[in-house]
Design an enzyme around this catalytic site. Structure first.
Site: not given
Length: 923
Positions: A66, A489
């Protein structure tokens, strides 16, 4: 000055590179096809991955990447950088000189980055695969498992880009980087000054991403001032040789100014890094000349001195005000004005004096309790009198006279403490002093507040005049991290300059956002999400965003494709051609698989009905002529049954009743199936040997079979016929999954035993997830081919929320079995369902539930827990935060009952249960 003409570097590529791009398109298509099958399951259609209008392309998460998506998207949406990458090329002469491993690696990376950017411009896919470029970076980091830090990755990326462009900018002199476009775009310089032996020593240093500390600061300006000034530079005696601090001043600002926010620190006591969740505000526009440029050093020094004086003054004023607002020498403090008021009220309260002789030995029942209590608790005051000499009896109440509230009803006021005796002279003296002191205190407090406001306004306006607001930088991108130092994340908010809006880039998902959402996720202090990197661009350089197209996909792709070099244009078209071929192959494979399944399961005999008649001639003109030739008994039966089912198909669908469940022909009528499919379906029902229970039925069955034999192969497409029946079989399966899921949810909701409730809701979520998945396939074929998707989605969300709450409760339990059960729920139920929701066209309601689940588990990161629990949490938390990676595997639900009568009765019972909030009871 930045070189805008990227064609300067477009010399010529060797022929091997052209062939490599053509092969790369085929490899990319195969990679996308393979990974989609791995991650999505066989039932997922490639049609779900078609790029939507008004939406840029996302980037697939290929395993803890990510960070790659967040940084690449922020750079790609800088048009000037995008043009530099897309037009990058080297001559054969330069390529021949590139013999070192690093040079070859950088050229290979640029090739993959060009291909990736080209696909992001013109691909028909909803998202693209970055595996080739990521693998090169992972090799450099020598790891493929650990999640990379954004700043570490960005440094490596910029280094590679700088080296690669250096080959194109000046191959003869690698040390001369003045013409390197990456240096011109992302790098600036600052002057570092310090005092040494009474003299100011300065040197110029280059910077790319400028690091800023978060701890101890409230906003970006405070962070910058803290980073620019490391201690005061003061005059030293000539015999001293020590340095006394350092100041930094920007001497040259880059067009793209990037700030790293240091949100991680190492906890010495715990022996591990921790994230700093402190709130830090930042503006959409920041003026860099107000206090940071070297050319304004004298002016800034003067203002900093004034700011220091004002801050000291503000501190003194706030301390004085605090003394008035919290007065007292004990642990509990009160406002001084209120305390003076209370003393004044006490002094002016008339005492309640009760004589023992006036209190009867047996007081009457109606005597006020307060008076009696007063006579018992204060016997020493019985003989005292008030200022007028009147005795107060037990049955009398003394009104409390306050100087600012004179006319209160005596009966409503409770008895207050009062002085035993006070003369008029004493009362006059005390009242005049207290009233004067209270007025003085109130005036002083108001003056202090006014002075504080005045100083605060002076501080706010110190750097806001026009002479110091000539170098504006506008916020372009915000890179966000959610989680803790050990897991998390990344995603990015990027400003769409053409449409004046913020977009959120979260791996494959690209959604429109708002400044308010950005603030909530980026400032920090509220959740476990906070900004990690800020990218500003100069507002005075329009070429940075020149060429930005409106994000209507057709216009964007068309204009973007025209801007691509011819070799990349061919590459994108080839990849789109492979994608279209993929779509066709999948459709063929899906139809073939469905036909084979139909032949195996023989769905048509599974629909035993009680048909008696045949269609009326109006809707099926072809059939009428054939039926009229048969015996009158069979023709009448066909006609009556056809008319009955056709009229049934016209009935309105209600929450308690769906006519499609009663017969396959109702389903065919409502979906406007071809007449030949309806005709054969009706005849197949009457041709079932199980219905030959008397002579009349045998006659009808024989007539139906004879008519079926008359249908020639060229008159009937059997694949089409079987597909319609397969759709109806799937429709009943979806309904059975939905009803079973709703039954389990209702029964689990009202279960009195906690573990039984969890089991029921787990089963309900599994059934509802399968129902939603299969129903999506049906709805893509027609609106009436499936079930109301909103009903399935609603109860899927309810199950997710309640199951997640149960898992969170079990995870905190001291029992190891409960913790293991929570892990199982997360890994087998909640996480796969979240992945499916993100993969589909997710609604805002679904996104809210996903964010709720993420926040729930992220909140555990800041809590003290055993190392074993921390380890278990770190195992599944990355999959909770990153719902776009990994294979989605749903537990196969048990077989369900699909008979029409059973489904109809269950639908009625379930809906009655929902509306009456009780358990399900099928009649």
């Amino acid at each position: 000055m930045l070189i805008n003409d990227c064609g300067l570097y477009c010399l010529t590529y060797s022929c091997f590179y052209s062939r490599a791009l053509e092969v790369s398109a085929e490899e990319n298509a195969a990679r996308m096809k393979r990974k989609r099958c791995e991650g999505s399951g066989e039932s997922c259609s490639p049609a779900d991955w078609i790029r939507q209008e008004d939406c840029p392309v996302g980037i697939r998460n290929v395993g803890n990447t990510c960070w790659f998506s967040a940084v690449i998207q922020s750079l790609f949406h800088l048009p000037v950088f995008r043009r530099l990458v897309l037009n990058y090329c080297l001559s054969e002469r330069v390529l021949e000189k590139c013999t070192s491993h690093s040079e070859k690696r950088n050229i290979a990376f640029m090739q993959e980055l060009r291909c990736l950017f080209a696909l992001m411009v013109g691909s028909n896919r909803r998202f693209v695969d970055p595996s080739a470029a990521v693998e090169l970076l992972r090799d450099a980091f020598r790891t493929s498992e650990a999640q990379q830090d954004v700043s570490e990755f960005t440094h490596k990326l910029l280094d590679w880009l700088e080296d690669a462009f250096q080959l194109a900018a000046n191959g003869n002199n690698p040390e001369d980087k003045q013409n390197n476009p990456m240096v011109q775009l992302f790098y600036g310089t600052f002057v570092a000054e310090r005092l040494h032996e009474g003299k100011i020593v300065s040197n110029i240093e280059q910077f790319g991403q400028y690091p800023l500390q978060v701890n101890g600061f409230n906003n970006l300006d405070e962070c910058l001032e803290g980073a620019m000034v490391e201690g005061e530079i003061e005059s030293l005696h000539s015999d001293q040789t020590m340095s006394s601090g350092q100041e930094r001043w920007f001497s040259k600002l880059p067009p793209v100014l990037t700030f790293e926010l240091s949100r991680f620190e190492f906890n010495q006591s715990l022996g591990r890094p921790e994230k700093i969740h402190k709130k830090l505000e930042f503006p959409q526009v920041i003026y860099m000349d107000s206090r940071y440029l070297h050319k304004n050093v004298d002016q800034t020094h003067g203002r900093r001195g004034e700011v220091k004086r004002l801050k000291d003054q503000l501190t003194v004023l706030q301390q004085k005000l605090e003394g008035y607002k919290n007065y007292g020498s004990g642990p509990t403090k009160y406002p001084l004005a209120d305390m003076l008021q209370y003393v004044l009220e006490f002094a002016t309260t008339k005492p309640t004096d009760v004589s023992p002789a006036s209190v009867p030995s047996n007081p009457p029942v109606h005597t006020e309790p307060s008076s009696g209590d007063s006579s018992q608790t204060e016997p020493d005051d019985a003989g005292s009198s008030d200022g007028s000499g009147c005795l107060q009896t037990a049955t009398q109440k003394t009104p409390i006279h306050k100087p600012f509230t004179q006319c209160r009803p005596p009966m409503e006021m409770p008895l207050q403490p009062a002085p035993h005796s006070v003369t008029e002279e004493e009362l006059y003296f005390v009242r005049s002093c207290l009233q004067r002191w209270r007025a003085e205190v109130e005036n002083t407090v108001n003056e202090l507040k006014a002075s504080i406001d005045k100083v605060s306004q002076a501080l706010e306006g110190m750097y806001s005049d026009n002479s110091l607001c000539q170098v504006p930088y506008r916020l372009h991108a915000v890179l966000v991290h959610e989680g803790q130092a050990s897991a998390g994340h990344y995603w990015a908010y990027i400003y769409d300059h053409a449409n004046k809006r913020w977009l959120k880039y979260n791996d494959v998902m690209v959604t429109e956002s708002t400044w308010e959402e950005l603030v909530r996720d980026s400032y920090g202090g509220m959740t476990n999400a906070s900004a990690y990197c800020l990218m500003y661009i100069s507002d005075k350089l329009p070429y940075l965003i020149a060429g930005t197209f409106p994000l209507c996909f057709s216009d964007y792709a068309l204009k973007g494709m025209d801007s691509l070099p011819s070799i990349l244009r061919r590459y994108v078209r080839e990849d789109n051609r492979w994608f279209q071929q993929e779509l066709r192959e999948w459709e063929e494979q899906f139809c073939q698989a469905q036909c084979e399944e139909v032949h195996k399961e023989k769905p048509i005999p599974e629909e035993p009905q009680n048909p008696e008649q045949e269609p009326k001639p109006e809707p099926v003109q072809e059939q009428t002529n054939e039926v009229s030739e048969g015996p009158s008994t069979a023709a009448s039966a066909f006609h009556e049954e056809y008319s009955r089912l056709y009229e049934l198909s016209q009935e309105e669908t209600t929450p308690q009743q769906d006519p499609r469940l009663q017969h396959v022909l109702v389903y065919l009528f409502q979906n406007q199936a071809p007449n030949r499919v309806i005709e054969r379906t009706l005849l197949e029902q009457f041709a079932d040997r199980n219905l030959s229970f008397d002579d009349r039925a045998v006659s009808i069955m024989r007539e139906a079979r004879s008519k079926i034999r008359l249908i020639k192969p060229e008159d009937m497409d059997m694949d089409e016929y079987l597909q319609w029946h397969d759709d109806y079989s799937m429709f009943k399966t979806v309904f059975a999954y939905l009803l079973t899921g709703l039954e389990q949810y209702q029964n689990g909701k009202y279960a009195t035993i906690f573990i039984f409730s969890i089991c029921r809701i787990r089963e309900a979520l599994n059934y509802l997830a399968h129902a939603h998945q299969d129903n999506s396939v049906l709805l893509r074929k027609g609106e009436r081919k499936g079930v109301d998707q909103s009903l399935i989605a609603l109860y899927r969300r309810k199950c997710l929320k309640e199951l997640n709450e149960s898992a969170a409760t079990l995870f905190k339990s001291p029992d190891a079995n409960d913790v293991a059960e929570a892990e199982t729920i997360m890994n087998e139920c909640i996480i796969p369902c979240m992945h499916l929701m993100v993969r589909d066209s997710v609604s805002q309601e679904d996104l809210d539930v996903i964010e709720l689940i993420r926040s729930c588990w992220c909140s555990y990161l800041g809590q003290d827990m055993d190392d074993s629990l921390q380890e278990k949490l770190s195992e599944f938390l990355p999959r909770v935060l990153d719902s776009s990676a990994g294979m989605v595997v749903l537990k196969e639900p048990p077989k369900v009952r699909k008979s029409p009568h059973d489904l109809c009765s269950r639908l009625t019972a379930v809906m009655e249960s929902i509306h009456s909030t009780s358990v399900v009871a099928v009649k």
